[in-house]
Design an enzyme around this catalytic site. Structure first.
Site, PDB file in Angstrom:
ATOM      1  CD  GLU A 299     -11.732   5.798   3.948  1.00  0.00           C
ATOM      2  OE1 GLU A 299     -11.280   6.192   5.036  1.00  0.00           O
ATOM      3  OE2 GLU A 299     -11.006   5.539   2.982  1.00  0.00           O
TER       4      GLU A 299
ATOM      5  NE  ARG B 290      -2.563   0.992   3.541  1.00  0.00           N
ATOM      6  CZ  ARG B 290      -3.308   0.852   4.633  1.00  0.00           C
ATOM      7  NH1 ARG B 290      -4.606   0.603   4.513  1.00  0.00           N
ATOM      8  NH2 ARG B 290      -2.777   0.948   5.833  1.00  0.00           N
TER       9      ARG B 290
ATOM     10  CE  LYS C 263      -2.806   4.836   7.206  1.00  0.00           C
ATOM     11  NZ  LYS C 263      -4.231   5.069   7.413  1.00  0.00           N
TER      12      LYS C 263
END
Length: 342
Positions: free
Chosen positions: A223, A85, A187
């Site tokens: 989210e 990620r 992220k």
């Protein structure tokens, strides 16, 4: 010092900052990563005021945990997925990507250097925060010439107060987490500060967090604060489809999907409307920090739905017990997700 017991009350750990002994730093040289990082005493860093991260937000981070098993072994959970990620995020932000081997071995090294800060079994975990930023100076809008990977650790308790206690959520009506085509699927550091104001406003109204809807139609759940959303209806598990590119591909989310299938549930990854979620049998959120957070109530401001009488739903509890048991080797690990450190 390595054998000294930290001056902490393990029973009172919260998700808060505590300085530890050692951090790890790896820096590129002429754009090339070293074979391994350097362990240093935890402390402040020096950085150019012209660094890419400070001027253009060229930075991202990861989050994972080290935990003790009942036998005292220290283990990680799927660290290679965090490496992947981070690499995905680095591509999106035009940054140099640390290899999976450098990432995982660096994580192991910094955990081993801070073993005394890993809480006893059942008392919490050692939260691991790998950060990647553009450290080289760059005046124009362009990729930084050099990059830094810095990993620090911190002993923590539950992210939500009360541990596995159901939380109430407020749907954000005037704010969105990420637009289509943006950086919501990685992220990136810039994804988080805008949500602080929204979260604080919800907490003032008595809610634990907010639910973000999509920015285009203001209809589909994306989210829960910084966590992924799940709901259960007629024993089918639903979670928002991350292929839209605005939702972070959580490692806990990925694991829960597989565990739900292992337990015999049908799992549907699709766009989940807020109206559908309000009619669900139970809801929960997932994340490295939150693990699995049961949801007792969702309010849009005009309409409110409550779940499972305010208690933890049966599917939520089953998945929580399966995931947390597997993470500390109480249960079998058929997928080979748990990695030993010490």
């Amino acid at each position: 010092m390595a054998d000294e017991v930290p001056p902490l009350d393990w029973d009172k750990l919260s998700f808060a900052y505590t300085p530890t002994d050692t951090m790890l730093v790896a820096e590129t040289a002429n754009g090339v990563w070293p074979e391994k990082g350097e362990l240093r005493p935890f402390g402040n860093i020096s950085i150019s005021p012209v660094a890419g991260v400070l001027n253009y937000g060229q930075g991202l981070f990861e989050g994972l945990k080290a935990q003790r098993t009942e036998s005292g072994e220290v283990v990680l959970f799927r660290p290679e997925k965090n490496a992947e990620r981070m690499q995905l995020g680095a591509k999106r932000l035009s940054m140099s990507e640390p290899s999976t081997d450098l990432f995982v071995e660096s994580v192991k090294a910094v955990v081993n250097a801070n073993l005394r800060w890993v809480p006893p079994h059942g008392k919490g975990s050692l939260y691991i925060r790998p950060c990647l930023w553009g450290s080289g100076p760059i005046l124009g809008v362009a990729p930084a010439p050099e990059y830094t990977l810095c990993i620090y650790v911190c002993p923590v308790g539950p992210y939500f107060k009360g541990g596995l206690s159901p939380i109430s959520l407020l749907v954000a009506q005037n704010n969105h987490r990420a637009p289509s085509g943006g950086q919501g699927g990685v992220k990136a550091i810039g994804n988080y500060a805008p949500g602080i104001m929204v979260s604080r406003a919800a907490k003032k109204e008595g809610f634990a967090e907010v639910i973000y809807l999509d920015a285009q139609e203001h209809k589909y759940i994306e989210e829960v604060g910084a966590a992924n959303f799940f709901c259960v209806k007629d024993n089918v598990v639903y979670t928002p489809d991350i292929s839209v590119g605005t939702i972070l591909p959580g490692i806990t989310r990925l694991s829960v999907i597989q565990l739900a299938k292992d337990l015999g549930h049908e799992v549907k990854e699709e766009r989940v409307s807020i109206d559908f979620a309000l009619s669900a049998d139970e809801c929960f959120c997932t994340g490295t920090a939150a693990v699995i957070g049961p949801i007792s109530k969702i309010s849009t401001g005009e309409k409110t739905s409550e779940y499972c009488g305010g208690e933890v739903g049966p599917v939520t509890r089953k998945l929580y017990e399966q995931l947390t048991g597997l993470q500390v080797k109480k249960l079998d690990d058929p997928h080979g997700w748990v990695v030993s450190v010490a």
